[in-house]
Scaffold this motif. Structure first.
Motif, PDB file in Angstrom:
ATOM      1  N   ALA A 141      39.383 -30.617 -78.273  1.00  0.00           N
ATOM      2  CA  ALA A 141      38.303 -30.719 -77.285  1.00  0.00           C
ATOM      3  C   ALA A 141      38.310 -29.507 -76.364  1.00  0.00           C
ATOM      4  CB  ALA A 141      38.453 -32.007 -76.478  1.00  0.00           C
ATOM      5  N   THR A 143      39.436 -26.569 -77.023  1.00  0.00           N
ATOM      6  CA  THR A 143      38.956 -25.433 -77.812  1.00  0.00           C
ATOM      7  C   THR A 143      37.431 -25.413 -77.871  1.00  0.00           C
ATOM      8  OG1 THR A 143      40.946 -25.490 -79.162  1.00  0.00           O
ATOM      9  CG2 THR A 143      39.043 -24.333 -80.053  1.00  0.00           C
ATOM     10  N   GLY A 144      36.845 -26.573 -78.107  1.00  0.00           N
ATOM     11  CA  GLY A 144      35.390 -26.632 -78.151  1.00  0.00           C
ATOM     12  C   GLY A 144      34.776 -26.159 -76.853  1.00  0.00           C
ATOM     13  N   VAL A 145      35.346 -26.580 -75.747  1.00  0.00           N
ATOM     14  CA  VAL A 145      34.798 -26.189 -74.449  1.00  0.00           C
ATOM     15  C   VAL A 145      34.969 -24.693 -74.218  1.00  0.00           C
ATOM     16  CG1 VAL A 145      35.038 -26.472 -71.958  1.00  0.00           C
ATOM     17  CG2 VAL A 145      35.123 -28.474 -73.467  1.00  0.00           C
ATOM     18  N   LEU A 147      35.408 -22.236 -76.412  1.00  0.00           N
ATOM     19  CA  LEU A 147      34.554 -21.438 -77.289  1.00  0.00           C
ATOM     20  C   LEU A 147      33.089 -21.645 -76.928  1.00  0.00           C
ATOM     21  CD1 LEU A 147      36.346 -21.864 -80.738  1.00  0.00           C
ATOM     22  CD2 LEU A 147      36.456 -19.943 -79.171  1.00  0.00           C
ATOM     23  N   GLY A 148      32.721 -22.867 -76.601  1.00  0.00           N
ATOM     24  CA  GLY A 148      31.346 -23.148 -76.223  1.00  0.00           C
ATOM     25  C   GLY A 148      30.940 -22.372 -74.988  1.00  0.00           C
ATOM     26  N   SER A 151      29.760 -18.970 -76.156  1.00  0.00           N
ATOM     27  CA  SER A 151      28.916 -18.869 -77.351  1.00  0.00           C
ATOM     28  C   SER A 151      27.447 -18.636 -77.038  1.00  0.00           C
ATOM     29  CB  SER A 151      29.029 -20.150 -78.173  1.00  0.00           C
ATOM     30  OG  SER A 151      28.320 -21.202 -77.522  1.00  0.00           O
ATOM     31  N   GLY A 152      27.046 -18.874 -75.795  1.00  0.00           N
ATOM     32  CA  GLY A 152      25.632 -18.761 -75.487  1.00  0.00           C
ATOM     33  C   GLY A 152      24.844 -20.023 -75.745  1.00  0.00           C
ATOM     34  N   ALA A 153      25.483 -21.052 -76.277  1.00  0.00           N
ATOM     35  CA  ALA A 153      24.748 -22.269 -76.616  1.00  0.00           C
ATOM     36  C   ALA A 153      24.679 -23.254 -75.455  1.00  0.00           C
ATOM     37  CB  ALA A 153      25.367 -22.935 -77.842  1.00  0.00           C
ATOM     38  N   PHE A 154      25.482 -23.055 -74.425  1.00  0.00           N
ATOM     39  CA  PHE A 154      25.567 -24.043 -73.342  1.00  0.00           C
ATOM     40  C   PHE A 154      25.400 -23.367 -71.975  1.00  0.00           C
ATOM     41  CE2 PHE A 154      28.401 -25.966 -76.649  1.00  0.00           C
ATOM     42  CZ  PHE A 154      27.594 -27.060 -76.945  1.00  0.00           C
ATOM     43  N   PRO A 155      24.168 -23.206 -71.541  1.00  0.00           N
ATOM     44  CA  PRO A 155      23.939 -22.455 -70.300  1.00  0.00           C
ATOM     45  C   PRO A 155      24.650 -23.045 -69.088  1.00  0.00           C
ATOM     46  CG  PRO A 155      21.902 -23.460 -71.167  1.00  0.00           C
ATOM     47  CD  PRO A 155      22.924 -23.578 -72.223  1.00  0.00           C
ATOM     48  N   ALA A 156      24.581 -24.342 -68.916  1.00  0.00           N
ATOM     49  CA  ALA A 156      25.205 -24.923 -67.720  1.00  0.00           C
ATOM     50  C   ALA A 156      26.717 -24.757 -67.767  1.00  0.00           C
ATOM     51  CB  ALA A 156      24.829 -26.401 -67.593  1.00  0.00           C
ATOM     52  N   LEU A 157      27.262 -24.917 -68.949  1.00  0.00           N
ATOM     53  CA  LEU A 157      28.712 -24.789 -69.103  1.00  0.00           C
ATOM     54  C   LEU A 157      29.164 -23.362 -68.835  1.00  0.00           C
ATOM     55  CD1 LEU A 157      31.330 -26.183 -69.911  1.00  0.00           C
ATOM     56  CD2 LEU A 157      30.794 -25.704 -72.306  1.00  0.00           C
ATOM     57  N   VAL A 160      29.139 -22.646 -64.801  1.00  0.00           N
ATOM     58  CA  VAL A 160      30.034 -23.353 -63.878  1.00  0.00           C
ATOM     59  C   VAL A 160      31.278 -22.487 -63.600  1.00  0.00           C
ATOM     60  CG1 VAL A 160      31.315 -24.611 -65.653  1.00  0.00           C
ATOM     61  CG2 VAL A 160      31.064 -25.614 -63.408  1.00  0.00           C
ATOM     62  N   LEU A 168      37.106 -30.572 -63.952  1.00  0.00           N
ATOM     63  CA  LEU A 168      36.428 -31.428 -64.934  1.00  0.00           C
ATOM     64  C   LEU A 168      37.296 -31.637 -66.174  1.00  0.00           C
ATOM     65  CD1 LEU A 168      32.831 -29.922 -64.728  1.00  0.00           C
ATOM     66  CD2 LEU A 168      33.419 -32.317 -64.323  1.00  0.00           C
TER      67      LEU A 168
ATOM     68  N   ALA B  94      27.583 -23.899 -81.767  1.00  0.00           N
ATOM     69  CA  ALA B  94      28.087 -24.214 -80.433  1.00  0.00           C
ATOM     70  C   ALA B  94      29.301 -23.385 -80.086  1.00  0.00           C
ATOM     71  CB  ALA B  94      28.448 -25.694 -80.345  1.00  0.00           C
ATOM     72  N   ARG B 108      20.963 -23.787 -82.472  1.00  0.00           N
ATOM     73  CA  ARG B 108      21.164 -24.209 -81.085  1.00  0.00           C
ATOM     74  C   ARG B 108      20.145 -25.241 -80.664  1.00  0.00           C
ATOM     75  NH1 ARG B 108      21.717 -18.630 -77.753  1.00  0.00           N
ATOM     76  NH2 ARG B 108      23.740 -18.034 -78.623  1.00  0.00           N
ATOM     77  N   LEU B 133      25.406 -30.552 -67.046  1.00  0.00           N
ATOM     78  CA  LEU B 133      26.733 -29.973 -67.245  1.00  0.00           C
ATOM     79  C   LEU B 133      27.653 -30.942 -67.985  1.00  0.00           C
ATOM     80  CD1 LEU B 133      28.916 -27.862 -66.817  1.00  0.00           C
ATOM     81  CD2 LEU B 133      29.311 -28.816 -64.528  1.00  0.00           C
ATOM     82  N   GLU B 136      26.697 -31.054 -71.642  1.00  0.00           N
ATOM     83  CA  GLU B 136      27.137 -29.878 -72.396  1.00  0.00           C
ATOM     84  C   GLU B 136      28.645 -29.901 -72.588  1.00  0.00           C
ATOM     85  OE1 GLU B 136      25.647 -26.267 -70.725  1.00  0.00           O
ATOM     86  OE2 GLU B 136      23.541 -26.884 -70.901  1.00  0.00           O
ATOM     87  N   ALA B 140      30.342 -29.939 -76.180  1.00  0.00           N
ATOM     88  CA  ALA B 140      31.284 -28.888 -76.583  1.00  0.00           C
ATOM     89  C   ALA B 140      32.615 -29.501 -77.007  1.00  0.00           C
ATOM     90  CB  ALA B 140      31.488 -27.902 -75.434  1.00  0.00           C
ATOM     91  N   ALA B 141      33.093 -30.470 -76.244  1.00  0.00           N
ATOM     92  CA  ALA B 141      34.358 -31.119 -76.602  1.00  0.00           C
ATOM     93  C   ALA B 141      34.226 -31.825 -77.943  1.00  0.00           C
ATOM     94  CB  ALA B 141      34.768 -32.105 -75.512  1.00  0.00           C
ATOM     95  N   GLY B 144      34.360 -29.356 -80.721  1.00  0.00           N
ATOM     96  CA  GLY B 144      35.728 -28.916 -80.992  1.00  0.00           C
ATOM     97  C   GLY B 144      36.470 -29.921 -81.851  1.00  0.00           C
TER      98      GLY B 144
END
Lengths: 175, 175
Positions: A141, A143-145, A147-148, A151-157, A160, A168, B94, B108, B133, B136, B140-141, B144
């Motif tokens: 999890a 790792t996903g966050v 890398l995400g 990656s450009g796929a998650f603007p809000a992420l 922050v 969080l 992602a 995306r 947020l 996302e 993302a999690a 992963g």
DNA sequence: GAGTGATGTCATCACTTGGTGACTCTATCG
DNA sequence: CGATAGAGTCACCAAGTGATGACATCACTC
């Protein structure tokens, strides 16, 4: 290029470029350009691209076992480095196989030594059930966050601030 | 190969191979071999490899907005498909940019439409703060974990049965 | 200052990948 | 039959990639 520094220049370029783009998307010519050096020297000094990656990984792993991710300073330190230098092959190995087997194995081992195992030990100490599974789940999890976030796929992420994200994530992975 | 079916064969091969290996690691020759068809037909029918991917994605997206991930049936259904067919470019988008821009954008968008937005709406309905947020972060999690489950880097995570994982993930992402 | 080994340069190779255009074959229609 | 359009085949290209080997150059020793 001053004499005798090509080797070091290649190691620096490798740390930077593999971190930014990952292993597969970094070419030997990219590495040589960044280092200001002829691409043939990669083969001469490191035997080839995989050897250069492995050598760069060794340089980076120097220190012993780090604390687990749930310690806020560790999480903050790691996130800071990842935001600055990119996630690199170690985290990418969690998510997708690399072209080269030796690279894949080394990256996986680094990931376990530096992320999964400390987490598993903490979960075991805390008496949680299935500590290995929980540690792998948390590492995946995380790792996903991480890398995400790049990656450009998650603007809000991506927007922050790192310290909000530490809070969080500690909450998410610790529960 | 029966006459006139090359197009359909290519679409099936695309769904399968892009799902297994992702976009970048699937070559036009792989696709043609799997379809039992000449590689030149990809260009003829779809304009090229990106066009074939986009066409295959359209085929798969037919249905409207799916329920959010925190509904166990949705999570179980998605995990089942991902375990069987691979995560594919949508989830990989992602975590890492694709070679082709149009492919990256389409993947995306599919990810947001099918995962992020439903989650955000749920969080908003539940009165959580910063729903975008949080959605996302959860997506993302989840990505992963899903990709990690197929990467070979997490043995315990790969062995755990899908329904156990649904429980663990619902707990993790819902808290 | 000649020899030697480390260091760096260059041209080039073998291979992969996505793509193109000319060609053949077949079915349908006049 | 013979023309035509669609479907499929084939040889080939251009770009990119990792790698190699022959050659040049410098530092250092004797």
């Amino acid at each position: 290029m001053t004499r005798g520094t090509a080797r070091d220049a290649l190691l620096s370029a490798a740390t930077a470029l593999f971190g930014e783009r990952g292993y597969d998307r970094t070419t030997t010519r990219d590495l040589a350009d960044r280092a200001g050096v002829d691409a043939a020297l990669i083969a001469r000094y490191f035997g080839g691209k995989p050897g250069l990656y492995l050598a760069a990984l060794q340089v980076e792993l120097g220190d012993g076992t780090p604390p687990d991710l749930l310690q806020p300073e560790r999480m903050a330190g790691l996130l800071g480095r990842l935001d600055a230098r990119g996630a690199g092959p170690v985290f990418q190995s969690a998510v997708r196989a690399h072209d080269d087997d030796a690279v894949q194995v080394a990256a996986r081992e680094a990931l376990h030594a530096r992320v999964v195992t400390p987490l598993r030990d903490r979960f075991a100490r805390d008496g949680r059930d299935r500590p290995q599974l929980r540690a792998e789940l948390a590492a995946a999890a995380f790792t996903g966050v991480v890398l995400g976030r790049g990656s450009g796929a998650f603007p809000a992420l991506e927007k922050v601030p790192a310290d909000d994200l530490v809070a969080l994530l500690t909450d998410l992975l610790g529960g």
